[in-house]
Each structure stands twice: as C-alpha cells, then as structure tokens.
Design an enzyme around this catalytic site. Structure first.
Site, PDB file in Angstrom:
ATOM      1  N   ARG A 282       0.884  -1.092   0.082  1.00  0.00           N
ATOM      2  CA  ARG A 282      -0.086   0.233  -0.130  1.00  0.00           C
ATOM      3  C   ARG A 282       1.034   1.093  -0.085  1.00  0.00           C
ATOM      4  O   ARG A 282       1.499   1.662   0.977  1.00  0.00           O
ATOM      5  CB  ARG A 282      -0.798  -0.090   1.389  1.00  0.00           C
ATOM      6  N   HIS A 286      -3.591   4.502   4.601  1.00  0.00           N
ATOM      7  CA  HIS A 286      -4.689   3.231   4.806  1.00  0.00           C
ATOM      8  C   HIS A 286      -6.083   3.978   4.280  1.00  0.00           C
ATOM      9  O   HIS A 286      -6.807   3.324   3.516  1.00  0.00           O
ATOM     10  CB  HIS A 286      -5.033   2.833   6.257  1.00  0.00           C
ATOM     11  N   TYR A 295       3.687   5.444  11.695  1.00  0.00           N
ATOM     12  CA  TYR A 295       4.182   4.310  11.945  1.00  0.00           C
ATOM     13  C   TYR A 295       5.195   3.265  10.998  1.00  0.00           C
ATOM     14  O   TYR A 295       5.382   2.298  11.334  1.00  0.00           O
ATOM     15  CB  TYR A 295       2.798   3.266  12.179  1.00  0.00           C
TER      16      TYR A 295
HETATM   17  C1  LIG Z   1     -14.425  -7.172  11.762  1.00  0.00           C
HETATM   18  C2  LIG Z   1     -13.754  -5.693  11.585  1.00  0.00           C
HETATM   19  N1  LIG Z   1     -12.701  -5.380  12.832  1.00  0.00           N
HETATM   20  C3  LIG Z   1     -11.809  -4.284  12.617  1.00  0.00           C
HETATM   21  C4  LIG Z   1     -12.229  -3.316  11.684  1.00  0.00           C
HETATM   22  C5  LIG Z   1     -11.346  -1.978  11.365  1.00  0.00           C
HETATM   23  N2  LIG Z   1     -10.437  -2.237  10.229  1.00  0.00           N
HETATM   24  C6  LIG Z   1     -10.796  -1.590   9.137  1.00  0.00           C
HETATM   25  S1  LIG Z   1      -9.496  -1.812   8.128  1.00  0.00           S
HETATM   26  C7  LIG Z   1      -8.679  -2.585   9.119  1.00  0.00           C
HETATM   27  C8  LIG Z   1      -7.287  -2.933   8.550  1.00  0.00           C
HETATM   28  C9  LIG Z   1      -7.332  -4.083   7.369  1.00  0.00           C
HETATM   29  O1  LIG Z   1      -6.064  -4.367   6.867  1.00  0.00           O
HETATM   30  P1  LIG Z   1      -6.143  -5.565   5.775  1.00  0.00           P
HETATM   31  O2  LIG Z   1      -7.045  -6.336   5.830  1.00  0.00           O
HETATM   32  O3  LIG Z   1      -4.596  -5.858   5.517  1.00  0.00           O
HETATM   33  O4  LIG Z   1      -6.596  -4.730   4.619  1.00  0.00           O
HETATM   34  P2  LIG Z   1      -6.223  -3.076   3.901  1.00  0.00           P
HETATM   35  O5  LIG Z   1      -6.913  -2.207   4.538  1.00  0.00           O
HETATM   36  O6  LIG Z   1      -4.522  -3.172   4.246  1.00  0.00           O
HETATM   37  O7  LIG Z   1      -6.344  -3.132   2.366  1.00  0.00           O
HETATM   38  C10 LIG Z   1      -9.174  -2.690  10.364  1.00  0.00           C
HETATM   39  C11 LIG Z   1      -8.761  -3.345  11.456  1.00  0.00           C
HETATM   40  C12 LIG Z   1     -13.164  -3.425  10.594  1.00  0.00           C
HETATM   41  N3  LIG Z   1     -13.677  -2.979   9.584  1.00  0.00           N
HETATM   42  N4  LIG Z   1     -13.893  -4.846  10.718  1.00  0.00           N
END
Ligand SMILES: Cc1ncc(C[n+]2csc(CCOP(=O)(O)OP(=O)(O)O)c2C)c(N)n1
Length: 390
Positions: A282, A286, A295
């Site tokens: 990425r 985010h 970070y």
């Molecule tokens: C069940 C749930 N827990 C926590 C969140 C909060 N949250 C949103 S995005 C994220 C990180 C996701 O990271 P990743 O799966 O690596 O995908 P990326 O955003 O990097 O594409 C979190 C913890 C959420 N949306 N849903």
C-alpha cells in the site's frame, strides 16, 4: 535523506513491542513473469496462462486510469466532497491483473479497496464514490456486474464468496450445461487474522467449492505490519486446509493475471479452492483519515517505489516499441475521466444523515434517539443566527 522517521510511540517503526520475536520469516519464491526493470521471465508452471502480449496495452491502460481515479478521489475528499477515501495506489497490478482473469460468469466479493477490480467488472467509476459521499450504502447492482457491494466488515465477504461458490456447485449439479464459474474472495493480510477467513477456508475445502481466495498482502493492516499477522508466509497457510497456495509478485500484472487465470481454471474444473497471496504494498495511506508517517519508515516506502507496478509494464511497453502517442492519448483520457468524475460527484445529492439513525435498528432505540437529538443540535449550530443558529 536519512530514510527513517521517528515515531510518536518511540518504538521502532513497524514493530509492536513484544509481538514479533524469533528469526525473520524465510520468504518463499514468488511467481514472477516481468522483472522490476521490465524484462519477461519464463515460468514453467504458470506460463501457459500468461496473458497475450496484445493485451498488455489494455492492462496498462486500466492500471493507469485507476491510479488517476484514485488521485482524483483523494482530491475530492480533501475538498470536502467525500467523507472518506480508501486509496489503492500500489495495488493496481494485483487488482487489474486478477480482474482481467475473471470471466463474465465468475463473481467477485470485494473489500472496500477494490476499485481496480470494480473497473474490470464494468462498474461506472463515479458510482463507487456514492458510498464514500454517504449518498448510498451501495452504488451499483451487484447482479449486473457479478461484483458484490463493498464490505467494510473485515473478512465477512470471504464467507459470502464460499456460500456463493457452493451455490454454483449446486446449480451445476442440477444443470450440467450451466456455465462453469467460480467466486473470488478478496481480502487483506490484516483480515487474514479474522475467524471468518478460517471458517471460509474450512468450508471451501470440505465442500471443494469453486472459490479463489485472493489475499492482497499490502504489508500493513492500518498500522500493524503483516509480520505481526502471521509467522509463516500467508500462501503457506493453504496447505493446512488442504488446497494449493501460491505467492505471486503482486506488482507484476502479468504474473498476477496468469496465476489467477490458472486458479480460476482449477476452481471451475471442480478441483477446489486456491489461495493466492499477492505480495504488494500500500503505497499511500490506509484511508484519508490515516497518516502512515506515524508508524512506518520512509526508507521502506521508497524501496517499494522501485517496484511500482505501472512503471515496470511501461518500461516493457516502451522497450518493445509502443509509440509515445499511446501514452499521451492515455494522459488525455485520464484528464477527461477526472473531469467527468468531478462533475458526477458535484451533481450527486447531499447525503441525508438523519436516515442513518433511522436504519440502525428495526425499532427506535433510546440511545440512537439520543444520538439523533445531539446530532440535530450540532447541525443547528451551523445555521445563520437569524434562523436559530448559535
Ligand atoms: C471486523 C472488523 N474489525 C476491525 C475493523 C477495522 N478495520 C478496518 S480496515 C482494518 C485493517 C485491514 O487491513 P487489511 O485486511 O490488511 O486490509 P487493507 O486495509 O490493508 O487493504 C481494520 C482493522 C473492521 N472494519 N472490521
């Protein structure tokens, strides 16, 4: 440039105290068909599924247009026209490459970042922004595109994809002439830690469901680095479920396209699920609500610039005689796309936020009613004084 930023926590960037211990992971070889400097490399296993060179300009065009869409959407958010934006920059090859491997009857289940896949499924790009402007919970008809609505609840869509794949299986059992199809479940390295992914993989394996798990390991789950999510390369987890796992260079669109085409073929032929780990990065925040300088180290970000998915296909196209006019025409197309996007967003109706409170529960809830009252007071604070504003 010193290459590293200090962090507010004082921890080494990219580490959470006490979580990562032991030796660094040994990294498995990745499937690669196009090197970082744009040279083709042969591959015995997936070479037969590699895209026809005649498609390279089209693959590049989609990556270029979706990156420009991303930049324009970020600008619209900064100008207050969108509530939030989720950038995809850096992940264009993973998304466009996998999207191009799908056939019309296949069905994709995205997260909230799959704008590139949306493009390949024929979703009109301004419609994606309806969700981020708050005018709708969707933005398109999933059945029209075989592209499910964005899912913000991490990993929930992996279960939906497996359920859908089991449906395909049953339809085909009932009608042997039904078009072979598969589902693709997109998720991230962070989501891979969710229980839903485990359940989805167990069911997919048990039922031999025609589903491809497509994990974009972009190295960060907001501020949590991927090595905290897993002690083994994610692709290797597939072995524990009893189906193949492949790590592909997620910034190499030719390799992503070939591996996904192979996996979809495998699934459509009734051979069961596959896990693809697209090893990517990425390159941006985010979301527009995030500041990655807090970070992660700038040296890490810079190291991925050299692996930029667009740059390597552009190098290859230029080295093999693609005329400059192709790139200048594309630039013109991107400018037109941006103007159309901006016009469409400004014409979208303003979101009715009061509607959100009415749809939280089926019956009125005292807590939500109280929040609605507070929100109305807040809104009233912006009204001119002669209309009751403060
Ligand atoms: C069940 C749930 N827990 C926590 C969140 C909060 N949250 C949103 S995005 C994220 C990180 C996701 O990271 P990743 O799966 O690596 O995908 P990326 O955003 O990097 O594409 C979190 C913890 C959420 N949306 N849903």
């Amino acid at each position: 440039m010193d290459g590293a930023r200090s962090t507010t926590s004082g921890l080494e960037p990219g580490r959470t105290d006490g979580v990562v211990t032991g030796p660094p992971q040994e990294q498995p070889a990745m499937v690669q068909l196009l090197t970082e400097d744009g040279h083709l490399v042969p591959d015995d296993r997936f070479g037969d599924f590699a895209p026809d060179p005649a498609t390279y300009p089209g693959l590049y065009r989609d990556m270029f247009l979706i990156r420009r869409f991303d930049q324009e959407s970020t600008a619209l958010q900064r100008q207050g026209q969108l509530a939030l934006w989720v950038p995809l920059t850096g992940q264009e090859a993973a998304q466009i490459g996998s999207g191009w491997a799908m056939q019309a009857a296949d069905y994709a289940f995205p997260t909230y970042r799959e704008h590139g896949v949306a493009l390949t499924r024929g979703v009109d790009l301004p419609n994606i922004l309806r969700l981020f402007r708050g005018t709708t919970n969707g933005g398109w008809d999933p059945r029209e595109h075989n592209f499910q609505l964005y899912t913000l609840v991490l990993a929930a869509q992996t279960l939906h994809a497996v359920g859908y794949a089991m449906g395909i299986q049953r339809d085909r059992a009932a009608d042997p002439d039904a078009v072979p199809a598969a589902a693709v479940a997109y998720f991230g390295d962070g989501a891979s830690s969710e229980g839903d992914v485990h359940e989805a993989m167990v069911f997919a394996a048990s039922f031999n469901a025609p589903v491809v798990f497509f994990c974009q390991n972009n190295h960060w789950a907001i501020s949590v680095p991927s090595e905290v999510q897993t002690r083994v390369p994610l692709a290797e987890r597939a072995a524990g479920y009893g189906f193949p796992g492949v790590r592909v260079d997620g910034n190499d669109i030719l390799a992503v396209n070939a591996v996904t085409a192979w996996a979809l073929d495998h699934a459509r032929r009734g051979k069961g699920p596959v896990l693809i780990e697209a090893f990517t990065y990425r390159m941006s925040a985010h979301t527009t609500a995030d500041d990655p300088t807090k970070y992660r180290a700038s040296a890490e970000e810079e190291s991925w610039v050299a692996r930029d998915p667009l740059r390597r296909l552009e190098s290859h196209l230029r080295a093999t005689g693609t005329p400059d006019s192709f790139f200048t025409d594309l630039e013109g197309e991107a400018v037109e796309q941006a103007a159309r996007l901006r016009k469409a967003v400004l014409a979208m109706e303003a979101p009715d936020l009061s509607h959100r409170f009415g749809t939280a529960y089926a019956e009125p809830h005292p807590l939500v009613q109280e929040e609605l009252r507070q929100w109305r007071d807040y809104e009233a604070g912006f009204a001119p004084a002669d209309e009751g504003g403060k």
